[in-house]
Write an enzyme that holds these catalytic residues in place. Structure first.
Site, PDB file in Angstrom:
ATOM      1  N   GLU A   1      -4.593  23.777   0.987  1.00 41.62           N
ATOM      2  CA  GLU A   1      -5.183  24.333   2.198  1.00 41.62           C
ATOM      3  C   GLU A   1      -5.193  23.326   3.349  1.00 41.62           C
ATOM      4  O   GLU A   1      -5.986  23.438   4.284  1.00 41.62           O
ATOM      5  CB  GLU A   1      -6.590  24.854   1.917  1.00 41.62           C
ATOM      6  CG  GLU A   1      -6.636  26.174   1.156  1.00 41.62           C
ATOM      7  CD  GLU A   1      -6.341  27.387   2.026  1.00 41.62           C
ATOM      8  OE1 GLU A   1      -6.168  27.210   3.251  1.00 41.62           O
ATOM      9  OE2 GLU A   1      -6.294  28.513   1.484  1.00 41.62           O
TER      10      GLU A   1
ATOM     11  N   ILE B   1       0.823  -1.196   0.000  1.00 42.67           N
ATOM     12  CA  ILE B   1       0.000   0.000   0.000  1.00 42.67           C
ATOM     13  C   ILE B   1       0.858   1.246   0.000  1.00 42.67           C
ATOM     14  O   ILE B   1       0.729   2.137  -0.820  1.00 42.67           O
ATOM     15  CB  ILE B   1      -0.957  -0.004   1.211  1.00 42.67           C
ATOM     16  CG1 ILE B   1      -1.960  -1.154   1.055  1.00 42.67           C
ATOM     17  CG2 ILE B   1      -1.674   1.313   1.344  1.00 42.67           C
ATOM     18  CD1 ILE B   1      -2.783  -1.404   2.292  1.00 42.67           C
TER      19      ILE B   1
ATOM     20  N   THR C   1      -6.190  20.255   3.855  1.00 46.53           N
ATOM     21  CA  THR C   1      -7.483  19.649   4.183  1.00 46.53           C
ATOM     22  C   THR C   1      -7.447  18.125   4.279  1.00 46.53           C
ATOM     23  O   THR C   1      -8.435  17.527   4.706  1.00 46.53           O
ATOM     24  CB  THR C   1      -8.530  20.041   3.134  1.00 46.53           C
ATOM     25  OG1 THR C   1      -8.027  19.742   1.820  1.00 46.53           O
ATOM     26  CG2 THR C   1      -8.865  21.518   3.219  1.00 46.53           C
TER      27      THR C   1
ATOM     28  N   LYS D   1       0.480  26.103  13.914  1.00 49.54           N
ATOM     29  CA  LYS D   1       0.154  26.684  12.617  1.00 49.54           C
ATOM     30  C   LYS D   1      -0.995  27.673  12.798  1.00 49.54           C
ATOM     31  O   LYS D   1      -2.082  27.296  13.247  1.00 49.54           O
ATOM     32  CB  LYS D   1      -0.241  25.586  11.624  1.00 49.54           C
ATOM     33  CG  LYS D   1      -0.696  26.122  10.281  1.00 49.54           C
ATOM     34  CD  LYS D   1      -1.131  24.987   9.377  1.00 49.54           C
ATOM     35  CE  LYS D   1      -1.745  25.541   8.090  1.00 49.54           C
ATOM     36  NZ  LYS D   1      -2.238  24.462   7.214  1.00 49.54           N
TER      37      LYS D   1
END
Length: 494
Positions: free
Chosen positions: A336, A42, A338, A78
Site C-alpha cells: 500500500e 549501507i 506506506t 497516482k
C-alpha cells in the site's frame, strides 16, 4: 538548557536519510547542526517509488515546489492502486484515494450504497469515486470543481538527489564514508560518535539511524530487538527491475497477485519500475526471476536486485539518543505504498517533540508509543489483503486464507461482515473509504447495515445515487489525459 545548536547526525542517505536531514535542517534552521553520513556499506533497497497523498502535505510543510519536484524526479500522478487476482484469479478492483460526500454522523456512505444495491439501483462501488474512475480512464488534472486526491510515483534515486540539493542549501553537511565503528559513552551507553574509515570522528547529540535493514546503530549497537510479523506477512523477498516505458503512464500502481505473492508496476515519465514480491518458502528465487521477466513490458534497463527482508518492527524505535527511521525501524511490505509515508511521519513526530531540553524517557516513550500504534494499524491493513482471499490454487494462498490474524484486525473484519461498520481510529493512517474499498474489493460481504436510508422519501436514495454517478462520470469525461497533464505541467527535461 544550552543555547548551542543540537548536533543531529543522520547515518545513511537514500530516501529516508535525506527526508530526515532535509526536514530537520529546513524546519529548525539555526537551532540544529545536521550532518549526514552516506556509507557504501549501507546501500539502498530502491523499491520505494510510490507514495500516498500524505506526501503532498509533507512537501507543503517544507515549502517544496510541486512542479520542480515532479520534473526533477521524473514523477507521475497516482490516484490509487489496482489489485488484480487477489480475492480470486480474474478479480480486479482499485483502492482509490477518494472519498464520497454521502454520509451522516450516524451512517457512512457504504450503508446508503448497500441499501441502494439491495434495492437494485446502485452501481459498482468505484462509480462513486472520481479518483477511481479517473484512474480507470487514464485522466487527471489539478483543481477544478471536484479536486482529485492524489499522490506520486517517483524515481527514488532522483528524489534523494533532489532532497539532497535542498538539504545542503539549508546547511546539511554531507560526509561520504564507511562507518567503521560506533562509539558509546561509558556511563549511559548513549552513542557518542561515529568513526569512519580513514579516521574521521563525528560527534552528535541525537543520532538518526537510516542504515536500512542492518540497523547499524539501533540494533547492532543498541540491541533494540525485533518483533517478527512474518507469520502474518509471509513474503520475505523481492526482485526489482526497471524497464523502458512502452506506453503512456497510467495514473495508478498495479499490484498483481501470483501464486506465491504479488508483482508491482509503477509507471514513471522515463521508465517503469517493476518487481516481484514472494515467499521463498513457496517459490524459488530463480522461478521468481523467470516469472518477473516473463511478465514485464519493455526492455530491462538493469539487472534485477534481490532484496531479502522479514516483516516486523524494532521493539523500540527510539533507544537512548538514537532514533531509527525507514527500514532500520521495521518493514511492512510496500503493498500500500506506506514506506515513504512512514519516513515522513517519523521525522514529523520528531520535529513536534524535538528534545531541546535533552532526551528524556518520557519523550522516547511517547514517540515509541505513537510510532508503534501507527505501524501496527498499517500492518493490519496489509494483512487484510492476504486474509480476505478465496484463492485455493496454491499452498501460499491457502496459508494466507487460513492463518490466524491479530485480534485488532479480526474485530474489524467481523464488525464489517456483520454490520458494514468501518472506522478510522485516531492512530489510523487509512480512512473509512480505504477500508471499505479493500473489504468490498476482496469480496467481504456485509450481512446487514445501518438503515438510515430507509428514512429517505421514496425514490430519493435512487435519485441521489444516480446523480452522484452522473456527476462523477461527467467530471472524469472532462479531464485531460494523464499524459496531457504531464506534458503541460511537469514534463521532465530530456
Amino acid at each position: 538548557m544550552s543555547d548551542n545548536p543540537t548536533r543531529v547526525v543522520v547515518a545513511g542517505g537514500g530516501t529516508a536519510g535525506w527526508i530526515a536531514a532535509t526536514a530537520i535542517a529546513r524546519m529548525l534552521g539555526r537551532l540544529v547542526e545536521v550532518t549526514l553520513v552516506e556509507s557504501e556499506a549501507i546501500g539502498t533497497v530502491g523499491v520505494g517509488e510510490a507514495t500516498i497523498p500524505t506526501a503532498r502535505t509533507f512537501h507543503d510543510f517544507l515549502k517544496i515546489d510541486e512542479q520542480s519536484f515532479l520534473k526533477a524526479t521524473q514523477a507521475t500522478i497516482k490516484l490509487g492502486i489496482a489489485f488484480e487476482n487477489w480475492a480470486r484469479i480474474g478479480d480486479r478492483y482499485i483502492h482509490s484515494f477518494g472519498s464520497v460526500p454521502l454520509s451522516t454522523w450516524m451512517a457512512d456512505f457504504q450503508h446508503f450504497w448497500l441499501q441502494g444495491r439491495a434495492e437494485g439501483h446502485a452501481g459498482p462501488l468505484g462509480d462513486y469515486y472520481p479518483e477511481y474512475k479517473a484512474a480507470e480512464a487514464g485522466r487527471f488534472t489539478k483543481g477544478g470543481e471536484t479536486p482529485l486526491n492524489y499522490a506520486y510515483h517517483l524515481d527514488a534515486g532522483l528524489y534523494a538527489k533532489f532532497l539532497r540539493q535542498i538539504g545542503e542549501n539549508d546547511g546539511v553537511k554531507r560526509i561520504e564514508g564507511k562507518i567503521a565503528r560506533v562509539e558509546q559513552q561509558g556511563e549511559t551507553g548513549d552513542i557518542a560518535a561515529l568513526h569512519l574509515d580513514g579516521g574521521t570522528r563525528i560527534e552528535g547529540d541525537l543520532f538518526i539511524d537510516c542504515t536500512g535493514f542492518r540497523g547499524l546503530l539501533i540494533e547492532e549497537t543498541l540491541k533494540a530487538g525485533y518483533e517478527d510479523w512474518s507469520h502474518w506477512l509471509p513474503t520475505n523477498a523481492a526482485l526489482a527491475v526497471q524497464t523502458e516505458a512502452v506506453a503512456d503512464p497510467i495514473p495508478y500502481t498495479r499490484s498483481i497477485a501470483h501464486e506465491a505473492g504479488w508483482q508491482w508496476r509503477i509507471p514513471l515519465q522515463h521508465r517503469v519500475g517493476n518487481g516481484i514480491v514472494f515467499s521463498t518458502d513457496h517459490m524459488e528465487v530463480d522461478a521468481a526471476r523467470e516469472k518477473l521477466f516473463s511478465t514485464v513490458e519493455g526492455k530491462p534497463l538493469i539487472e534485477p536486485r534481490l532484496i531479502r527482508y522479514k516483516a516486523g518492527k524494532r521493539r523500540q524505535m527510539w533507544v537512548k539518543n538514537c532514533l531509527s527511521l525507514g527500514l532500520s525501524s521495521g518493514f511492512v511490505e510496500p503493498l500500500e505504498s506506506t514506506s515513504i509515508h512512514l519516513f515522513m511521519i517519523g521525522v514529523t513526530r520528531l520535529l513536534q517533540q524535538f528534545p531541546f531540553g535533552g532526551i528524556t524517557p518520557e519523550v522516547r516513550e511517547r514517540y515509541n508509543r505513537m510510532a508503534d500504534n501507527e505501524l501496527i494499524r498499517v500492518r493490519d491493513f496489509i494483512i487484510l489483503h492476504y486474509k480476505l482471499t478465496e484463492r485455493d490454487d496454491s499452498p501460499f494462498w491457502r496459508y494466507c486464507r487460513d492463518m490466524s490474524i491479530p485480534d485488532s484486525l479480526a474485530e474489524r473484519i467481523a464488525l464489517f461482515r456483520e454490520t458494514a461498520q468501518a472506522w478510522q481510529a485516531p492512530d489510523d493512517l487509512f480512512r473509512v473509504d480505504s477500508w471499505l474499498q479493500v473489504m468490498i474489493g476482496q469480496r467481504l460481504e456485509p450481512k446487514s447495515w445501518h438503515k438510515q436510508a430507509l428514512l429517505m422519501t421514496p425514490g430519493r436514495l435512487e435519485q441521489t445515487l444516480a446523480t452522484m454517478r452522473e456527476r462523477v462520470a461527467a467530471t472524469v469525461a472532462g479531464l485531460p489525459t494523464h499524459q496531457q497533464f504531464i506534458d503541460s505541467y511537469c514534463r521532465a527535461d530530456a
